[in-house]
Design a protein around this motif. Structure first.
Motif, mmCIF file in Angstrom:
data_model
loop_
_atom_site.group_PDB
_atom_site.id
_atom_site.type_symbol
_atom_site.label_atom_id
_atom_site.label_comp_id
_atom_site.label_asym_id
_atom_site.label_seq_id
_atom_site.Cartn_x
_atom_site.Cartn_y
_atom_site.Cartn_z
ATOM 1 N N ARG A 70 37.602 75.349 33.197
ATOM 2 C CA ARG A 70 37.944 73.927 33.173
ATOM 3 C C ARG A 70 38.222 73.398 31.773
ATOM 4 N N MET A 71 37.813 74.105 30.747
ATOM 5 C CA MET A 71 38.066 73.664 29.371
ATOM 6 C C MET A 71 39.300 74.360 28.818
ATOM 7 N N ARG A 72 40.071 73.622 28.031
ATOM 8 C CA ARG A 72 41.297 74.175 27.456
ATOM 9 C C ARG A 72 40.971 75.234 26.406
ATOM 10 N N ARG A 73 41.753 76.315 26.426
ATOM 11 C CA ARG A 73 41.577 77.380 25.436
ATOM 12 C C ARG A 73 42.613 77.268 24.317
ATOM 13 N N ARG A 74 43.775 76.767 24.624
ATOM 14 C CA ARG A 74 44.840 76.644 23.610
ATOM 15 C C ARG A 74 45.119 75.164 23.360
ATOM 16 N N ILE A 75 44.867 74.724 22.126
ATOM 17 C CA ILE A 75 45.068 73.324 21.749
ATOM 18 C C ILE A 75 45.841 73.300 20.439
ATOM 19 N N ALA A 76 46.984 72.665 20.428
ATOM 20 C CA ALA A 76 47.793 72.561 19.201
ATOM 21 C C ALA A 76 47.347 71.337 18.413
ATOM 22 N N ASN A 77 47.135 71.522 17.099
ATOM 23 C CA ASN A 77 46.698 70.450 16.193
ATOM 24 C C ASN A 77 45.509 69.670 16.754
ATOM 25 N N PRO A 78 44.390 70.341 16.977
ATOM 26 C CA PRO A 78 43.245 69.671 17.618
ATOM 27 C C PRO A 78 42.454 68.811 16.637
ATOM 28 N N ARG A 79 41.754 67.831 17.194
ATOM 29 C CA ARG A 79 40.728 67.100 16.442
ATOM 30 C C ARG A 79 39.413 67.832 16.683
ATOM 31 N N ILE A 80 38.795 68.330 15.617
ATOM 32 C CA ILE A 80 37.627 69.216 15.736
ATOM 33 C C ILE A 80 36.390 68.492 15.227
ATOM 34 N N LEU A 81 35.309 68.609 15.992
ATOM 35 C CA LEU A 81 34.009 68.070 15.597
ATOM 36 C C LEU A 81 33.040 69.242 15.412
ATOM 37 N N LEU A 82 32.448 69.339 14.226
ATOM 38 C CA LEU A 82 31.526 70.430 13.902
ATOM 39 C C LEU A 82 30.096 69.896 13.861
ATOM 40 N N LEU A 83 29.204 70.573 14.568
ATOM 41 C CA LEU A 83 27.808 70.169 14.638
ATOM 42 C C LEU A 83 26.910 71.367 14.346
ATOM 43 N N ASP A 84 25.719 71.080 13.815
ATOM 44 C CA ASP A 84 24.702 72.125 13.744
ATOM 45 C C ASP A 84 23.417 71.652 14.423
ATOM 46 N N CYS A 85 23.569 70.778 15.417
ATOM 47 C CA CYS A 85 22.446 70.276 16.204
ATOM 48 C C CYS A 85 22.679 70.625 17.675
#
Length: 339
Positions: A228-243
């Motif tokens: 259900r989640m997309r695997r290929r995304i062009a120019n994505p907005r990425i959120l990085l977490l370490d929590c």
């Protein structure tokens, strides 16, 4: 005055004076003789058996000395010298050990003539000053933007290694990798952090000619909900977490007193509400991809999927740092810090 008492191992040996000097020189010569045959274009490979039972074939001096277990202090200093050369320069680990062994060997007849070690050290210091002057007179500047000159420099470093049989392929890969992770730090300086931002990914199959440098980050992870989640995304907005995006499991650290069945339902609802609130904060920023180093619960995956957001969980810290470097993002430690 009380005499100091020293407790030592029964097998401990104490040497001093001329005997200790000769022993140190002999230990250093023994280390340099181990890797002497691995130097030069006609060098031979050493076959090493690592602790895991694997066999390694190499003629790299630092790789060989790294697997050697020594007890003599002088021999340990020689191995430390090789390690320092590898960290500071990255090349010449074999040469520096052989050169150090030869310098100590040349000092042995002078010690037999009862010359004091400090006199020999002063002589070596003066020789070092003269050697630096000669090296500076022979050196010349290189334009780092000239690919041909840079390839010649890299080729001279790996020309005696096992990979030289593959032609200029390894030199080009190494140069491309360094230029990919290099960045300007101002004042005409450039930072090249190969250890943290360049990674060798090994995939079974193929030939050495199939190797290439990727101008990005590659890691072996799939999205949390593959269907259900997309695997290929062009120019994505990425959120990085370490929590974590899951309710923290208290286990033995939490004391909860439940008097009736509704209290247990309220406890579960509180956990669900916390996860839902965290996911709604993330969805409000409309990212295409969420990457976290910690866990991500099924409930959080449901909310993110509903918002059309792909998610990757339990990513290594080093890989997360590489994504941050490649995208210019900042890793957030809590959901509340996201801006």
């Amino acid at each position: 005055m009380q005499v100091p008492v020293t407790v030592l191992n029964a097998n401990t040996k104490r040497e001093q004076g001329r005997k200790a000097q000769v022993g140190n020189i002999a230990a250093a010569k023994a280390v340099s003789d181990i890797i002497r045959t691995t130097l030069g274009p006609r060098s031979m490979l050493k076959m090493l058996l690592d602790p895991n039972g694997g066999i390694v074939l190499t003629n790299d001096g630092h790789a060989i000395l790294r697997e050697i277990d020594v007890a003599h202090p002088a021999a340990k200093s020689m191995i430390q010298l090789s390690r320092t050369q590898d960290e500071e320069v990255g090349d010449g680990t074999t040469s520096v050990i052989i050169l150090a062994g030869e310098l100590l060997q040349s000092a042995e007849p002078l010690l037999e003539r009862h010359m004091h070690p400090t006199v020999l050290v002063r002589g070596y210091t003066r020789a070092l000053e003269d050697a630096i002057k000669v090296a500076e007179s022979m050196s010349f500047s290189i334009d780092t933007g000239d690919r041909g000159s840079m390839l010649q420099v890299v080729q001279s470093c790996i020309g005696t290694k096992y990979t030289s049989r593959f032609g200029s392929l390894m030199a080009e890969l190494a140069l491309d990798a360094v230029q990919t992770v290099a960045r300007d730090v101002g004042g005409g300086g450039r930072e090249v952090d190969v250890k943290n931002y360049a990674k060798v990914e090994k995939i079974p199959g193929g030939t050495i000619e199939d190797c290439k440098v990727l101008r990005g980050v590659m890691f072996n992870k799939d999205v949390v909900v593959p269907g259900r989640m997309r695997r290929r995304i062009a120019n994505p907005r990425i959120l990085l977490l370490d929590c974590p995006l899951e309710y923290k499991k208290g286990e033995s650290q939490t004391a909860v007193e439940l008097m009736k069945e509704e209290d247990w339902a309220a406890l579960l609802k509180a956990e669900e509400e916390w996860v839902a609130a965290a996911c709604s904060q993330i969805a409000a920023l409309k990212p295409d991809l969420v990457v976290t180093e910690k866990g991500l619960s099924d409930l959080a995956a449901h909310f993110l999927t509903k918002a059309g957001i792909s998610a990757i969980r339990r990513l290594r810290k080093t890989d997360n740092n590489r994504i941050a470097r490649a995208t210019g993002a900042t890793i957030c430690h809590r959901v509340e810090e996201i801006r």
